[in-house]
Design a protein around this motif. Structure first.
Motif, PDB file in Angstrom:
ATOM      1  N   THR A   1      30.916  31.835  37.420  1.00  0.00           N
ATOM      2  CA  THR A   1      32.377  31.798  37.272  1.00  0.00           C
ATOM      3  C   THR A   1      32.767  31.086  35.979  1.00  0.00           C
ATOM      4  OG1 THR A   1      32.612  31.741  39.679  1.00  0.00           O
ATOM      5  CG2 THR A   1      34.546  31.154  38.386  1.00  0.00           C
TER       6      THR A   1
ATOM      7  N   SER B   1      34.463  32.959  32.997  1.00  0.00           N
ATOM      8  CA  SER B   1      35.811  32.596  32.573  1.00  0.00           C
ATOM      9  C   SER B   1      35.868  32.399  31.066  1.00  0.00           C
ATOM     10  CB  SER B   1      36.264  31.316  33.273  1.00  0.00           C
ATOM     11  OG  SER B   1      36.295  31.527  34.659  1.00  0.00           O
TER      12      SER B   1
ATOM     13  N   THR C   1      32.117  38.735  36.032  1.00  0.00           N
ATOM     14  CA  THR C   1      33.314  37.895  36.078  1.00  0.00           C
ATOM     15  C   THR C   1      34.071  38.003  34.758  1.00  0.00           C
ATOM     16  OG1 THR C   1      32.060  36.395  37.473  1.00  0.00           O
ATOM     17  CG2 THR C   1      34.121  35.569  36.596  1.00  0.00           C
TER      18      THR C   1
ATOM     19  N   MET D   1      37.878  38.778  34.313  1.00  0.00           N
ATOM     20  CA  MET D   1      38.713  37.703  33.778  1.00  0.00           C
ATOM     21  C   MET D   1      39.395  38.120  32.474  1.00  0.00           C
ATOM     22  SD  MET D   1      38.818  35.205  35.888  1.00  0.00           S
ATOM     23  CE  MET D   1      39.574  33.962  34.873  1.00  0.00           C
TER      24      MET D   1
ATOM     25  N   THR E   1      41.636  32.917  39.120  1.00  0.00           N
ATOM     26  CA  THR E   1      40.275  32.445  38.843  1.00  0.00           C
ATOM     27  C   THR E   1      39.617  31.967  40.135  1.00  0.00           C
ATOM     28  OG1 THR E   1      41.114  31.709  36.704  1.00  0.00           O
ATOM     29  CG2 THR E   1      38.914  30.964  37.329  1.00  0.00           C
TER      30      THR E   1
END
Ligand code: ADP
Ligand code: MG
Lengths: 244, 241
Positions: free
Chosen positions: B32, B36, B112, B116, B162
């Motif tokens: 994550t 991100s 991710t 994102m 998120t």
């Protein structure tokens, strides 16, 4: 001496919509100029062209003898010499009042945090907002936000301050507090270019009034001339509409 | 099946469950975070205004095209299939024997990142134009505007999304058992294989997944409140009446 900005044959079109046509005018050091005119006449666009938020379609903008529309000219270096106050305040939502006045000084002018804070506090005091340094924009009233926005622009210690209808988004009871600050600034010899609908204010503070109509400067002169003895029919008609 | 049996299964196998849960958390946390960062970078690049100079414009266009391909490809294919393709493909094509955990983190991160990137782009678009103009008007360049004004607001606004992605990652790492990553699902399957019981180990895994995701939810709520700061501000001295 004294000529800070000189706009020559400036034009601006959005697509095929010609919004500014052959604008010629100059801003002298220490002068307070008010721009008046009906909605849609191109006042905002002129101000936004001057600090390059809009790219002019033609003409020149001479700043201290240099054409800033020249490809090689550093836009950012030019912009930091002009302060801008917006109708909608546009305070940075993620910063409190103090940081709103500091972030540009630190990032753009590379001042130290200590210097920036001192200068920010000085100008927050000028606009009467030094008690609110910790407040976030959403915690302030419209008039307070606009005063912080003025302090933010002043903190950059610009050559010229541009105001685009700084009181038009305010509730009537808050207009006075902002105009009061601006009158004080005008009396300090700051160079100011103000788009406004406040005719009394313009009459009182302006050294020169510029009347815009349909994308051109229809008439300009001292407030006495514009408000009491307008030479152009268009000016007369506009004043009759707004002052009645 | 009984409560006692479940408890004895936990007491006998807890190191396996715990290691599985730990692996799941490790992969989803790192995935994550990396994702991100990738998403922020990609999202910021994709919102750069069209430059004046021809060369810069062409370069930006090419970069944007590459980013679009990346985003569409990873959003448009299942992670379980990507896992197989990347893990076995890297062995086949380059003769690399990827560490399974590394491969897992890599796959979760790029997935991710793809999601994102779109979330960040949406976040940047939703910031009032006046914020950009005010920053430009005091002489900030694009990077300064983004860093000091826009991204702090974007990050605050996309925090719920998120968190959502984080929770999805905790659950979706379970598909990585196909490349033999010893995460929670893999461990539950192993316990099932040894004990010939199916309900109990997966029931335990289920509880553990929920504890992890719910804890993350609570932590994120807390961070959101912290970021928003106090409801009130303190005055310095007294303003004139
Ligand atoms: N970004 C834009 N795109 C297209 N037209 C615009 C844009 N900004 C302003 N205009 C048009 O330009 C004209 C002048 O607008 P503006 O400068 O805002 O007038 P004023 O500030 O005097 O009310 C208006 O007709 C407006 O619709
Ligand atoms: Mg306007």
């Amino acid at each position: 001496m004294g000529n800070v900005i000189e706009v020559q044959h400036l034009s601006k079109s959005f697509g095929n919509h010609e919004v500014l046509r052959d604008i010629d005018f100059s801003v002298n050091k220490g002068e307070v100029i008010c721009i008046i005119g009906s909605s849609g006449s191109g006042k905002s666009t002129l101000l936004r062209c001057i600090n390059l938020l809009e790219k002019p379609s033609g003409g020149q903008i001479i700043y201290h003898g240099e054409n800033i529309l020249d490809e090689k000219h550093d836009i950012h270096a030019y912009r930091k010499k002009l302060g801008m106050v917006f109708q909608q305040f546009n305070l940075f939502n993620n910063h409190n009042a103090l940081n709103n006045c500091m972030v540009g000084q630190v990032k753009v002018l590379k001042r130290s945090k200590e210097d920036a804070e001192k200068i920010a506090l000085k100008y927050l005091k000028v606009v009467g907002m030094d008690h609110y340094v910790n407040a976030k924009p959403k915690q302030l009233s419209g008039g307070q936000k606009q005063r912080v926005a003025i302090a933010r622009a002043l903190s950059m210690e610009p050559d010229v301050m541009l105001f685009d209808e700084p009181t038009s988004a305010l509730d009537p009871e808050m207009v006075g507090e902002v105009l009061k600050v601006m009158k004080e600034l005008a009396s300090t010899g700051l160079t100011m270019l103000i788009v406004t609908h406040e005719m009394e204010f313009a009459r009182e503070v302006a050294d020169r009034v510029v009347f815009m109509d349909k994308g051109v400067i229809a008439e300009e002169g001292p407030p006495e001339q514009i408000f009491n003895h307008p030479r152009e029919e268009r000016t007369k008609a506009f004043l009759k509409r707004t002052l009645s | 099946m009984s409560i006692e049996y479940i408890i004895s299964m936990i007491t006998n196998n807890w190191p396996m469950f715990l290691r599985g849960a730990g692996m799941t958390l490790l992969i989803s946390i790192i995935g994550t975070i990396f994702g991100s960062v990738i998403g922020l970078l990609a999202g910021v690049i994709r919102t750069i205004p069209t430059p004046e100079r021809k060369l810069k414009r062409v370069v930006l266009k090419i970069v944007n095209l590459i980013l679009s391909v990346y985003i569409e490809f990873f959003r448009g294919t299942p992670m379980i299939v990507q896992a197989m393709v990347i893990f076995y493909g890297s062995a086949l094509a380059f003769g690399i024997d990827m560490d399974r955990t590394m491969a897992a983190i890599f796959i979760v991160s790029i997935n991710t990142g793809a999601y994102m990137a779109e979330i960040v782009r949406g976040g940047v678009i939703s910031i009032d134009k006046g914020q950009f103009e005010a920053a430009q008007a005091i002489g900030m360049n694009h990077v300064q505007t983004m860093w000091s004004v826009v991204l702090p607001q974007v990050i605050r606004n996309i925090l719920p999304a998120t968190g959502n992605q984080f929770i999805i990652n905790i659950k979706d790492t379970s598909v990585l058992n196909v490349i033999g990553v010893t995460e929670l699902y893999f461990q539950a399957k192993t316990v099932a294989g040894i004990s010939f019981k199916y309900f109990e180990p997966f029931f335990i895994a289920c509880i553990l997944y929920f504890v992890m995701t719910f804890t993350v939810t609570l932590i994120l709520r807390y961070i959101e409140r912290k970021l928003d700061g106090p409801e009130n501000y303190s005055m310095i001295g007294q303003p004139p009446p």
